[in-house]
Design a protein around this motif. Structure first.
Motif, mmCIF file in Angstrom:
data_model
loop_
_atom_site.group_PDB
_atom_site.id
_atom_site.type_symbol
_atom_site.label_atom_id
_atom_site.label_comp_id
_atom_site.label_asym_id
_atom_site.label_seq_id
_atom_site.Cartn_x
_atom_site.Cartn_y
_atom_site.Cartn_z
ATOM 1 N N ARG A 293 53.401 34.492 33.835
ATOM 2 C CA ARG A 293 54.761 34.727 33.360
ATOM 3 C C ARG A 293 55.646 33.550 33.741
ATOM 4 O O ARG A 293 55.722 33.175 34.910
ATOM 5 C CB ARG A 293 55.315 36.019 33.966
ATOM 6 C CG ARG A 293 54.526 37.268 33.604
ATOM 7 C CD ARG A 293 54.953 38.467 34.432
ATOM 8 N NE ARG A 293 54.712 38.258 35.857
ATOM 9 C CZ ARG A 293 54.983 39.149 36.808
ATOM 10 N NH1 ARG A 293 55.523 40.315 36.477
ATOM 11 N NH2 ARG A 293 54.728 38.888 38.071
ATOM 12 N N GLY A 294 56.319 32.979 32.776
ATOM 13 C CA GLY A 294 57.131 31.787 33.011
ATOM 14 C C GLY A 294 56.547 30.643 32.214
ATOM 15 O O GLY A 294 57.179 30.131 31.285
ATOM 16 N N GLU A 295 55.338 30.246 32.571
ATOM 17 C CA GLU A 295 54.606 29.327 31.710
ATOM 18 C C GLU A 295 54.233 30.050 30.418
ATOM 19 O O GLU A 295 54.009 29.418 29.384
ATOM 20 C CB GLU A 295 53.336 28.815 32.406
ATOM 21 C CG GLU A 295 52.596 27.774 31.587
ATOM 22 C CD GLU A 295 51.327 27.265 32.252
ATOM 23 O OE1 GLU A 295 51.351 26.133 32.774
ATOM 24 O OE2 GLU A 295 50.321 28.002 32.228
ATOM 25 N N ASN A 296 54.158 31.390 30.510
ATOM 26 C CA ASN A 296 53.857 32.242 29.356
ATOM 27 C C ASN A 296 52.547 31.831 28.695
ATOM 28 O O ASN A 296 52.491 31.444 27.523
ATOM 29 C CB ASN A 296 55.016 32.223 28.352
ATOM 30 C CG ASN A 296 56.282 32.824 28.933
ATOM 31 O OD1 ASN A 296 56.221 33.715 29.784
ATOM 32 N ND2 ASN A 296 57.432 32.331 28.504
ATOM 33 N N SER A 297 51.500 31.954 29.498
ATOM 34 C CA SER A 297 50.185 31.529 29.047
ATOM 35 C C SER A 297 49.118 32.517 29.489
ATOM 36 O O SER A 297 49.321 33.310 30.403
ATOM 37 C CB SER A 297 49.854 30.144 29.611
ATOM 38 O OG SER A 297 49.731 30.204 31.034
ATOM 39 N N ILE A 298 47.982 32.452 28.798
ATOM 40 C CA ILE A 298 46.755 33.092 29.239
ATOM 41 C C ILE A 298 45.797 31.979 29.627
ATOM 42 O O ILE A 298 45.498 31.090 28.816
ATOM 43 C CB ILE A 298 46.112 33.956 28.142
ATOM 44 C CG1 ILE A 298 47.045 35.094 27.736
ATOM 45 C CG2 ILE A 298 44.766 34.507 28.621
ATOM 46 C CD1 ILE A 298 47.229 36.165 28.773
ATOM 47 N N ALA A 299 45.342 31.988 30.871
ATOM 48 C CA ALA A 299 44.352 31.016 31.331
ATOM 49 C C ALA A 299 42.976 31.664 31.256
ATOM 50 O O ALA A 299 42.797 32.804 31.681
ATOM 51 C CB ALA A 299 44.653 30.565 32.757
ATOM 52 N N VAL A 300 42.028 30.933 30.709
ATOM 53 C CA VAL A 300 40.669 31.430 30.524
ATOM 54 C C VAL A 300 39.725 30.653 31.425
ATOM 55 O O VAL A 300 39.723 29.411 31.399
ATOM 56 C CB VAL A 300 40.216 31.309 29.058
ATOM 57 C CG1 VAL A 300 38.840 31.941 28.874
ATOM 58 C CG2 VAL A 300 41.241 31.943 28.125
ATOM 59 N N PHE A 301 38.944 31.365 32.212
ATOM 60 C CA PHE A 301 37.982 30.749 33.125
ATOM 61 C C PHE A 301 36.572 31.217 32.770
ATOM 62 O O PHE A 301 36.363 32.391 32.462
ATOM 63 C CB PHE A 301 38.276 31.135 34.573
ATOM 64 C CG PHE A 301 39.611 30.671 35.084
ATOM 65 C CD1 PHE A 301 39.723 29.465 35.773
ATOM 66 C CD2 PHE A 301 40.753 31.432 34.874
ATOM 67 C CE1 PHE A 301 40.957 29.032 36.255
ATOM 68 C CE2 PHE A 301 41.984 31.006 35.344
ATOM 69 C CZ PHE A 301 42.088 29.804 36.030
ATOM 70 N N LYS A 302 35.639 30.311 32.855
ATOM 71 C CA LYS A 302 34.231 30.650 32.675
ATOM 72 C C LYS A 302 33.581 30.776 34.040
ATOM 73 O O LYS A 302 33.757 29.913 34.900
ATOM 74 C CB LYS A 302 33.513 29.586 31.848
ATOM 75 C CG LYS A 302 32.060 29.913 31.548
ATOM 76 C CD LYS A 302 31.417 28.847 30.663
ATOM 77 C CE LYS A 302 29.969 29.203 30.338
ATOM 78 N NZ LYS A 302 29.344 28.187 29.456
ATOM 79 N N THR A 303 32.849 31.862 34.267
ATOM 80 C CA THR A 303 32.194 32.049 35.558
ATOM 81 C C THR A 303 30.858 31.324 35.594
ATOM 82 O O THR A 303 30.175 31.182 34.579
ATOM 83 C CB THR A 303 31.972 33.540 35.856
ATOM 84 O OG1 THR A 303 31.114 34.101 34.858
ATOM 85 C CG2 THR A 303 33.295 34.297 35.872
ATOM 86 N N GLN A 304 30.492 30.868 36.779
ATOM 87 C CA GLN A 304 29.225 30.188 37.011
ATOM 88 C C GLN A 304 28.257 31.157 37.702
ATOM 89 O O GLN A 304 28.667 32.195 38.226
ATOM 90 C CB GLN A 304 29.448 28.945 37.874
ATOM 91 C CG GLN A 304 30.549 28.022 37.372
ATOM 92 C CD GLN A 304 30.254 27.471 35.995
ATOM 93 O OE1 GLN A 304 29.113 27.134 35.663
ATOM 94 N NE2 GLN A 304 31.290 27.378 35.159
ATOM 95 N N PRO A 305 26.966 30.835 37.723
ATOM 96 C CA PRO A 305 26.002 31.726 38.396
ATOM 97 C C PRO A 305 26.331 31.995 39.858
ATOM 98 O O PRO A 305 26.003 33.063 40.388
ATOM 99 C CB PRO A 305 24.680 30.971 38.251
ATOM 100 C CG PRO A 305 24.852 30.155 37.005
ATOM 101 C CD PRO A 305 26.294 29.734 37.010
ATOM 102 N N ASN A 306 27.011 31.044 40.515
ATOM 103 C CA ASN A 306 27.379 31.223 41.918
ATOM 104 C C ASN A 306 28.710 31.930 42.095
ATOM 105 O O ASN A 306 29.233 32.036 43.211
ATOM 106 C CB ASN A 306 27.399 29.880 42.635
ATOM 107 C CG ASN A 306 28.425 28.910 42.044
ATOM 108 O OD1 ASN A 306 29.168 29.248 41.123
ATOM 109 N ND2 ASN A 306 28.456 27.696 42.577
ATOM 110 N N GLY A 307 29.284 32.441 40.996
ATOM 111 C CA GLY A 307 30.533 33.179 41.062
ATOM 112 C C GLY A 307 31.773 32.334 40.866
ATOM 113 O O GLY A 307 32.846 32.867 40.543
#
Length: 377
Positions: A293-307
């Motif tokens: 909220r503020g930047e008004n964005s959705i950040a998308v992260f990809k998980t790795q096998p080690n978490g």
């Protein structure tokens, strides 16, 4: 209200099975998606709304208020979708329970328990134990309630009082404890609470009839932790910090429940004043999504096998103050509730890459705070 299915039944069954839900689906709503939304549209439109999307492509939908209740800041549903638990973000508030009758009679109030604390902001329900957890943001405590599904009564079990603070010198909102989230690990074994004011994740465990309290994780001063989410199949937890706009990855000890930090990353792509809000994982555990909220964005992260995670996208929410967001059942769409601008924006989601594309599908609704897909068993 009937059930929600949009495409192949086996896909839906797989997704719901991963979430611990068994579903028997009629075909009458086979092309519609159902959502429950909490909104504080004062003075006379506050309550729980039902959003039905008949076609994402044609932008066909209906939206109506189905429960008249003041400022439902957070909601949780039973596995069969027929019991709804809500907390109202007001002084001296509590928990409110509603039961879904049928399409004609809709939702009916079942029971409530008030006087539990000031400005509760999170509620969760453990179906196996019948326990309901509540985080009170202003009152310095969390609570456990017992919900008897047979007689539909709520009773208080215990309160956990939080103490300490990180100090106003660190952040003005850390002058006192502020519990912001409370819930269970996916196996239902460990109960946690996230406290923004003291930069800690608390853990509660019952032993010989007594509840023991410990600190599962200690954050950096000024982090202001808000919500915790778990990997659906592996012992990793993801904590979103509201004040520092960071995502912390933990490995969970399966015996003790302790959380060991293995990574800390930022959620922003700008230096605009921002408060991170919501966090969701895809049901396959491959992607983590957070709203800023503020930047008004959705950040998308990809998980790795080690978490650990890697940011692969940051996309505008096409609105102001994205307090919450959620997937449809098939997870090929994401709906973002922009609280201040009063619009729910629809994003198409690639289930293979996790990436989002903004559509021109926008649904007006003032001050939406919570959104969740809804399925009736």
């Amino acid at each position: 209200m009937q059930s929600t299915v949009r495409t192949h039944k086996s896909i839906l069954t797989r997704l719901l099975t991963a979430a611990g839900i068994v579903l028997s689906l009629p075909n009458v709503y086979a092309q519609s998606a159902q959502f429950i939304i909490g909104a504080d549209a004062k003075p006379d439109k506050s309550g729980v709304y039902h959003l039905q999307i008949d076609s994402f492509e044609k932008q066909q939908y209906s939206l109506k208020r189905v429960i008249d209740t003041q400022d439902p800041s957070y909601i949780t549903l039973s596995e069969d979708g027929r019991t709804l638990f809500a907390v109202n973000e007001e002084a001296n508030s509590g928990a409110f329970v509603f039961n879904y009758q049928n399409q004609q009679n809709g939702w009916q109030a079942v029971t409530s328990l008030t006087g539990l604390g000031d400005y509760p902001c999170h509620i969760s329900y453990n179906e196996q134990s019948g326990l309901v957890s509540i985080a009170n943001y202003v009152s310095p405590h969390t609570l456990l309630l017992d919900y008897n599904a047979d007689n539909r009564k709520l009773t208080e079990v215990t309160r956990f009082k939080h103490s300490g603070n990180s100090g106003k010198s660190v952040h003005q909102r850390q002058e006192a404890p502020h519990p912001h989230w409370m819930g269970w690990s996916p196996d239902g074994k460990f109960l946690y609470a996230v406290d923004l004011g003291i930069d800690e994740v608390k853990q509660y465990q019952q032993q010989d009839g007594e509840w023991l309290v410990s600190t599962a994780a200690k954050l950096q001063a000024g982090d202001g932790p808000r919500h915790l989410a778990f990997h659906p199949t592996r012992n990793f937890a993801y904590l979103l910090n509201e004040l520092s706009n960071t995502l912390v990855v933990y490995q969970q000890d399966l015996k003790s429940g302790a959380l060991k930090q293995i990574q800390r990353v930022g959620t922003l792509q700008s230096d605009k004043p921002t408060s991170s809000a919501a966090i969701r994982l895809s049901s396959d555990g491959r992607f983590v999504y957070v709203s800023n909220r503020g930047e008004n964005s959705i950040a998308v992260f990809k998980t790795q096998p080690n978490g650990k995670v890697e940011m692969i996208q940051s996309i505008s929410t096409a609105g102001d103050w994205p307090r919450d967001f959620n997937f449809n059942l098939e997870e090929n769409y994401l709906l973002v509730a922009n609280l201040r601008s009063g619009n729910i924006e629809v994003f198409e989601r690639n289930t293979k890459t996790g990436l989002l594309v903004h559509t021109d599908f926008s649904i007006p609704l003032a001050t939406a705070k919570f959104i969740q897909p809804w399925v009736i068993k």
